[in-house]
Write an enzyme that holds these catalytic residues in place. Sequence first.
Site, PDB file in Angstrom:
ATOM      1  N   HIS A 140      -0.843  11.393  -1.470  1.00  0.00           N
ATOM      2  CA  HIS A 140      -2.167  10.943  -1.040  1.00  0.00           C
ATOM      3  C   HIS A 140      -3.080  12.092  -0.635  1.00  0.00           C
ATOM      4  O   HIS A 140      -4.232  12.160  -1.068  1.00  0.00           O
ATOM      5  CB  HIS A 140      -2.008   9.963   0.129  1.00  0.00           C
ATOM      6  CG  HIS A 140      -3.307   9.425   0.639  1.00  0.00           C
ATOM      7  ND1 HIS A 140      -4.087  10.094   1.554  1.00  0.00           N
ATOM      8  CD2 HIS A 140      -3.966   8.283   0.355  1.00  0.00           C
ATOM      9  CE1 HIS A 140      -5.165   9.385   1.824  1.00  0.00           C
ATOM     10  NE2 HIS A 140      -5.125   8.275   1.109  1.00  0.00           N
TER      11      HIS A 140
ATOM     12  N   HIS B  27       0.833  -1.207   0.000  1.00  0.00           N
ATOM     13  CA  HIS B  27       0.000   0.000   0.000  1.00  0.00           C
ATOM     14  C   HIS B  27       0.872   1.264   0.000  1.00  0.00           C
ATOM     15  O   HIS B  27       1.813   1.355   0.780  1.00  0.00           O
ATOM     16  CB  HIS B  27      -0.872  -0.055   1.260  1.00  0.00           C
ATOM     17  CG  HIS B  27      -1.917   1.004   1.349  1.00  0.00           C
ATOM     18  ND1 HIS B  27      -2.172   1.691   2.498  1.00  0.00           N
ATOM     19  CD2 HIS B  27      -2.792   1.483   0.431  1.00  0.00           C
ATOM     20  CE1 HIS B  27      -3.153   2.540   2.311  1.00  0.00           C
ATOM     21  NE2 HIS B  27      -3.557   2.443   1.059  1.00  0.00           N
TER      22      HIS B  27
HETATM   23  O1  G3P Z   1      -6.405   1.684  -3.303  1.00  0.00           O
HETATM   24  C1  G3P Z   1      -6.557   1.229  -2.007  1.00  0.00           C
HETATM   25  C2  G3P Z   1      -6.351   2.302  -0.968  1.00  0.00           C
HETATM   26  O2  G3P Z   1      -5.168   2.992  -1.254  1.00  0.00           O
HETATM   27  C3  G3P Z   1      -7.494   3.285  -0.913  1.00  0.00           C
HETATM   28  O3  G3P Z   1      -7.408   4.153   0.162  1.00  0.00           O
HETATM   29  O4  G3P Z   1      -6.997   6.330   1.164  1.00  0.00           O
HETATM   30  O5  G3P Z   1      -5.192   4.633   1.172  1.00  0.00           O
HETATM   31  O6  G3P Z   1      -5.827   5.787  -0.922  1.00  0.00           O
HETATM   32  P1  G3P Z   1      -6.298   5.282   0.391  1.00  0.00           P
HETATM   33 MG    MG Z   2      -4.521   4.734  -2.341  1.00  0.00          MG
END
Ligand code: G3P
Ligand code: MG
Length: 251
Positions: free
Chosen positions: A54, A12
């Site tokens: 992000h 992630h």
């Molecule tokens: O794509 C999965 C995840 O990254 C979505 O949530 O807020 O971490 O971008 P976020």
């Molecule tokens: Mg994400």
Amino acid sequence: MSGWVWPALIAHRCGGALAPENTLAGLAIAARLGCRAVEFDVMLSRDGVPVLIHDETLTRTAGRRGQVARFAADELLAMDVGEVFHPAFRGETIPALDAALQRCRRLGLAANLEIKPAGGFEVETGRVVGRRLAALAPDAQPALLLSSFSATALEAAATEIDSLPRAFLADYCSAAALATARRLGCVSLNLSRRGLQADHVAEVRDAGLRMLVYTVNAPDEAGRLAGWGVSGVFSDRPDLLLPASVAPGAP
Ligand code: G3P
Ligand code: MG
């Protein structure tokens, strides 16, 4: 052709919690751990260059005030996002999308590119990202999956490049999320682990879609989700999940 092969584990924000998020250092750590795939978030600079970040603000990752969309690319690409995470990563800067794609390609990492538009820039962000990807030579592209919480952004990207697999992101399973994923021609509906039940996975699978789940850090939970039919999970702790994820997710 995307080449996306549904790895059961996706690091992630590049390297999970093991590196500053959305950085080339994260990609290096993911690759060194043995990950086959990463996810990262892409937003536009003021002058329309896609970069990895992000939040709409710089506070959390760069430790300074300001909106990402108000800075030019050359300012963002010089911005340190390593020091706030840990002094050992001082000098690690926000990467451009192009640099991240090249690095993924070199490291043999598949990439889930999450289009993360700043509010009001949904169409522009989708279009610019789609156009960038369409312009890349096939041998300069890693295996790719495109995703977004913004149906508008995902649709805009698809008008520029329809050949890449797409996933719609939602916080929870609903008839509306499923309908949007189908309307956008997605291959997957990507959902939060929170409140997710086996029935939701069955419903999505019955609709002919795959499911990826965020953010899963415990091996037993990853195993349970794979048993429910989930194709893969996004994790901030790929180091903990790698042994469990040797077994592939559901096809
Ligand atoms: O794509 C999965 C995840 O990254 C979505 O949530 O807020 O971490 O971008 P976020
Ligand atoms: Mg994400």
